[in-house]
Design a protein around this motif. Structure first.
Motif, PDB file in Angstrom:
ATOM      1  N   ILE A 230       0.836  -1.199   0.000  1.00 53.62           N
ATOM      2  CA  ILE A 230       0.000   0.000   0.000  1.00 53.62           C
ATOM      3  C   ILE A 230       0.874   1.253   0.000  1.00 53.62           C
ATOM      4  O   ILE A 230       0.648   2.190  -0.764  1.00 53.62           O
ATOM      5  CB  ILE A 230      -0.939   0.007   1.222  1.00 53.62           C
ATOM      6  CG1 ILE A 230      -1.918  -1.167   1.148  1.00 53.62           C
ATOM      7  CG2 ILE A 230      -1.700   1.322   1.318  1.00 53.62           C
ATOM      8  CD1 ILE A 230      -2.789  -1.315   2.389  1.00 53.62           C
ATOM      9  N   LEU A 236      -1.943   4.820  -5.929  1.00 55.56           N
ATOM     10  CA  LEU A 236      -2.738   5.366  -4.825  1.00 55.56           C
ATOM     11  C   LEU A 236      -2.056   6.581  -4.202  1.00 55.56           C
ATOM     12  O   LEU A 236      -2.240   7.694  -4.664  1.00 55.56           O
ATOM     13  CB  LEU A 236      -3.003   4.276  -3.782  1.00 55.56           C
ATOM     14  CG  LEU A 236      -3.904   3.123  -4.238  1.00 55.56           C
ATOM     15  CD1 LEU A 236      -4.019   2.059  -3.152  1.00 55.56           C
ATOM     16  CD2 LEU A 236      -5.293   3.631  -4.616  1.00 55.56           C
ATOM     17  N   TYR A 237      -1.259   6.363  -3.177  1.00 51.52           N
ATOM     18  CA  TYR A 237      -0.703   7.472  -2.389  1.00 51.52           C
ATOM     19  C   TYR A 237       0.617   7.935  -2.997  1.00 51.52           C
ATOM     20  O   TYR A 237       1.693   7.741  -2.430  1.00 51.52           O
ATOM     21  CB  TYR A 237      -0.506   7.028  -0.940  1.00 51.52           C
ATOM     22  CG  TYR A 237      -1.739   6.418  -0.306  1.00 51.52           C
ATOM     23  CD1 TYR A 237      -2.670   7.218   0.353  1.00 51.52           C
ATOM     24  CD2 TYR A 237      -1.977   5.050  -0.362  1.00 51.52           C
ATOM     25  CE1 TYR A 237      -3.807   6.664   0.942  1.00 51.52           C
ATOM     26  CE2 TYR A 237      -3.094   4.479   0.218  1.00 51.52           C
ATOM     27  CZ  TYR A 237      -4.009   5.296   0.867  1.00 51.52           C
ATOM     28  OH  TYR A 237      -5.125   4.743   1.443  1.00 51.52           O
ATOM     29  N   ASP A 441      -4.164  13.928  -3.439  1.00 50.73           N
ATOM     30  CA  ASP A 441      -4.055  12.582  -2.861  1.00 50.73           C
ATOM     31  C   ASP A 441      -5.425  11.992  -2.565  1.00 50.73           C
ATOM     32  O   ASP A 441      -5.698  10.827  -2.864  1.00 50.73           O
ATOM     33  CB  ASP A 441      -3.215  12.622  -1.576  1.00 50.73           C
ATOM     34  CG  ASP A 441      -1.738  12.343  -1.838  1.00 50.73           C
ATOM     35  OD1 ASP A 441      -1.451  11.531  -2.723  1.00 50.73           O
ATOM     36  OD2 ASP A 441      -0.899  12.938  -1.160  1.00 50.73           O
ATOM     37  N   LYS A 444      -7.107  11.021  -5.847  1.00 52.85           N
ATOM     38  CA  LYS A 444      -6.475   9.879  -6.505  1.00 52.85           C
ATOM     39  C   LYS A 444      -6.825   8.568  -5.796  1.00 52.85           C
ATOM     40  O   LYS A 444      -7.119   7.553  -6.452  1.00 52.85           O
ATOM     41  CB  LYS A 444      -4.959  10.063  -6.548  1.00 52.85           C
ATOM     42  CG  LYS A 444      -4.229   8.972  -7.315  1.00 52.85           C
ATOM     43  CD  LYS A 444      -2.755   9.284  -7.481  1.00 52.85           C
ATOM     44  CE  LYS A 444      -2.058   8.224  -8.334  1.00 52.85           C
ATOM     45  NZ  LYS A 444      -0.631   8.553  -8.575  1.00 52.85           N
ATOM     46  N   VAL A 445      -6.788   8.572  -4.471  1.00 55.95           N
ATOM     47  CA  VAL A 445      -7.098   7.351  -3.729  1.00 55.95           C
ATOM     48  C   VAL A 445      -8.566   6.981  -3.918  1.00 55.95           C
ATOM     49  O   VAL A 445      -8.904   5.805  -4.116  1.00 55.95           O
ATOM     50  CB  VAL A 445      -6.760   7.521  -2.232  1.00 55.95           C
ATOM     51  CG1 VAL A 445      -7.204   6.293  -1.448  1.00 55.95           C
ATOM     52  CG2 VAL A 445      -5.261   7.739  -2.052  1.00 55.95           C
ATOM     53  N   LEU A 449      -9.861   3.388  -5.607  1.00 52.04           N
ATOM     54  CA  LEU A 449     -10.448   2.353  -4.749  1.00 52.04           C
ATOM     55  C   LEU A 449     -11.951   2.158  -4.930  1.00 52.04           C
ATOM     56  O   LEU A 449     -12.458   1.062  -4.696  1.00 52.04           O
ATOM     57  CB  LEU A 449     -10.167   2.673  -3.280  1.00 52.04           C
ATOM     58  CG  LEU A 449      -8.699   2.628  -2.827  1.00 52.04           C
ATOM     59  CD1 LEU A 449      -8.608   3.029  -1.357  1.00 52.04           C
ATOM     60  CD2 LEU A 449      -8.093   1.255  -3.037  1.00 52.04           C
ATOM     61  N   MET A 462      -9.458   4.380   3.959  1.00 53.30           N
ATOM     62  CA  MET A 462      -8.233   4.468   3.170  1.00 53.30           C
ATOM     63  C   MET A 462      -8.159   5.790   2.414  1.00 53.30           C
ATOM     64  O   MET A 462      -7.069   6.317   2.177  1.00 53.30           O
ATOM     65  CB  MET A 462      -8.136   3.288   2.209  1.00 53.30           C
ATOM     66  CG  MET A 462      -7.885   1.956   2.918  1.00 53.30           C
ATOM     67  SD  MET A 462      -7.618   0.574   1.796  1.00 53.30           S
ATOM     68  CE  MET A 462      -5.992   0.971   1.143  1.00 53.30           C
ATOM     69  N   VAL A 463      -9.314   6.357   2.056  1.00 49.48           N
ATOM     70  CA  VAL A 463      -9.323   7.702   1.475  1.00 49.48           C
ATOM     71  C   VAL A 463      -8.877   8.708   2.529  1.00 49.48           C
ATOM     72  O   VAL A 463      -8.076   9.610   2.249  1.00 49.48           O
ATOM     73  CB  VAL A 463     -10.725   8.047   0.937  1.00 49.48           C
ATOM     74  CG1 VAL A 463     -10.760   9.500   0.457  1.00 49.48           C
ATOM     75  CG2 VAL A 463     -11.107   7.108  -0.209  1.00 49.48           C
ATOM     76  N   ALA A 466      -5.181   9.281   3.188  1.00 47.90           N
ATOM     77  CA  ALA A 466      -4.434  10.169   2.302  1.00 47.90           C
ATOM     78  C   ALA A 466      -4.132  11.502   2.969  1.00 47.90           C
ATOM     79  O   ALA A 466      -3.043  12.056   2.824  1.00 47.90           O
ATOM     80  CB  ALA A 466      -5.215  10.387   0.996  1.00 47.90           C
TER      81      ALA A 466
END
Length: 505
Positions: A230, A236-237, A441, A444-445, A449, A462-463, A466
């Motif tokens: 991750i 993602l990040y 960020d 993008k996340v 997802l 998870m968002v 960021a």
């Protein structure tokens, strides 16, 4: 989780708009708006700061010597950063520099403040995502959940060391949260031999705890392939931005003084300037949906929420500070930096690290350095010298105070008249520097997802991860540019219907 979201047993939404309000585990208030297209994929997502505090305006007309007390009230988590930046700006308004002893006392105070702040973020705000897991039930993703996983002994050490860092701030600053230490050209009181011995003991504990924290990060994150996949996921990040941070005259990591250095996506230096000249190097844009400004490098300029060498957006964070410095000024932190860079190089990272979640790792390395530096300062016999302030000071003029706040480069810019009354005030806060990258960020996340209306609490967390990497403080960062921020007032009837809408652009 709040907002217009309807859940079914498959955890799919039946709306095209998902609101996360309030967002969690940060300082201040904010929300995330996610907009879905007809396929249930993310069309766009916004990190929004809906509060306005306006400190820059109501500082005008006050005595400049009051501002290190007023601005410290911006935040209960990083008052030490605002107090010191403001004190340095007040020094400038009085055309004064602190004595050597005063500088040493300020430095000890500020390094303890950094340790205190980084402990709070790593263990209470960030660790639940890694120790408990990103998709763990929300009721477990908190500091108590972390203690349940790591054990009461480490949990007790977290509380003890944070308290000891606060004790150092209280000894020097008069109280731990809103300090009283800074005066023009010095500090308000000296340090006694007894106080020095107390602080040495506290600082020694801080060094040992920082070493333990690095080992915890290695055990929990670096040794976990799922987590590292991750952290090092470019889909993602990850964003390729410029990076900003203070460096000393040896090009080493610095939080208290020095010049502002900026490197590009290849790690090449593009800017190196005295904080007094910050307006020649950066400017601030605004967007109609946020009360937080969007700083950018004047060259290449503001191109919106995009990264790359043609966009002036930059990051100023623990990750950035390690990207801009050549080395750390203390031995344990330097060893940790070498290890950090070696592991990232083996993972294929060339040049500056652009992986947002690596910021947590950088924060631990900073914690080690600041603990070591605090121990050096309080062990220095010169800290007992009674020469703690300049005298015969005359106010009038402009002062710019710049430090590295735990969250990023912090600049206070004051102008006062010959009576010491503030006529102009501007602040570029650590979090504000990162506003554009945080927005990128988050978007993008979310896009990476969320698909087919599948919006589970774990994915939304998870968002949120960021923005958490930046340890944002929205209380500090909400400063609209007077006259430039679009403001809209909606006047409603008693039944809730709109009577009138007034907009100022």
């Amino acid at each position: 989780m709040a907002g217009p979201v309807i859940w079914d047993e498959k955890q799919k939404v039946t709306t095209k708009r998902v609101t996360v309000d309030p967002i969690t585990r940060l300082e201040g208030h904010g929300k995330i708006e996610i907009f879905l297209d007809d396929k249930g994929d993310v069309e766009n997502a916004y990190w929004q700061v809906p509060e306005l505090r306006g400190f820059e305006r109501f500082c005008i007309g006050r005595r400049v010597t009051e501002l290190n007390q007023i601005t410290a009230r911006l935040c209960g988590v990083c008052p030490g950063a605002h107090h010191l930046a403001a004190t340095k700006a007040i020094d400038g308004c009085y055309n004064a520099k602190p004595t050597e002893t005063a500088y040493l006392i300020r430095d000890a105070f500020y390094n303890a403040h950094f340790v205190h702040s980084h402990i709070a973020h790593f263990y209470a705000l960030a660790a639940p995502d890694f120790v408990c897991g990103p998709a763990a039930p929300a009721a477990e993703r908190n500091v108590l959940g972390v203690v349940g996983h790591v054990g009461l002994e480490l949990g007790g050490a977290v509380i003890k060391t944070r308290r000891e860092a606060q004790n150092i701030q209280a000894i020097i600053g008069g109280k731990p949260t809103h300090p009283l230490v800074g005066v023009p050209g010095g500090v308000s009181k000296g340090v006694t031999k007894e106080e020095q011995q107390q602080m040495i003991g506290f600082a020694q504990d801080m060094v040992e705890f920082a070493k333990t924290s690095l080992q915890v990060f290695k055990d929990v994150v670096l040794s976990n392939k799922e987590y590292m996949d991750i952290v090092l996921n470019k889909d993602l990040y990850y964003h390729e931005t410029y990076h900003m941070g203070l460096v000393n005259d040896k090009d080493q990591f610095e939080i208290h003084d020095g010049k502002v250095k900026v490197v590009n996506q290849k790690g090449e230096q593009t800017n190196l300037y005295d904080p007094y000249d910050y307006l020649d190097n950066i400017a601030e844009a605004s967007e109609p949906w946020s009360y937080e400004k969007f700083p950018y490098l004047k060259k290449p300029g503001y191109k919106g929420l995009v990264d790359g060498p043609d966009s002036g957006l930059y990051r100023a964070s623990p990750l950035s500070r390690l990207n801009v410095c050549k080395e750390m000024p203390t031995p344990l932190a330097q060893d940790a930096l070498v290890e950090y860079r070696g592991i990232l190089k083996d993972a294929g990272v060339e040049g500056p690290c652009q992986f947002t979640l690596a910021t947590h790792w950088a924060r631990i390395i900073e914690m080690i350095c600041c603990a070591e530096k605090c121990l050096e300062d309080v062990s220095n016999p010169d800290i007992l010298n009674g020469d703690i302030k300049q005298h015969d000071l005359v106010p009038g003029g402009r002062g710019v105070g710049c430090v590295e706040a735990p969250r990023g480069t912090l600049t206070h810019d004051y102008t006062c008249d010959e009576n010491g009354i503030v006529t102009a005030c501007n602040m570029v806060v650590g979090t504000t520097n990162n506003n554009g990258p945080i927005c990128m960020d988050v978007a993008k996340v979310a896009k990476g997802l969320i698909h087919n209306y599948d919006v589970s609490p774990g994915l939304l967390n998870m968002v949120e991860m960021a923005f958490r990497a930046y340890d944002p403080c929205n209380s500090c960062a909400t400063h609209a540019l007077p006259g430039q921020m679009p403001l809209t007032a909606v006047i409603r009837n008693s039944d809730g219907s709109v009577y009138d809408t007034i907009t100022r652009n």
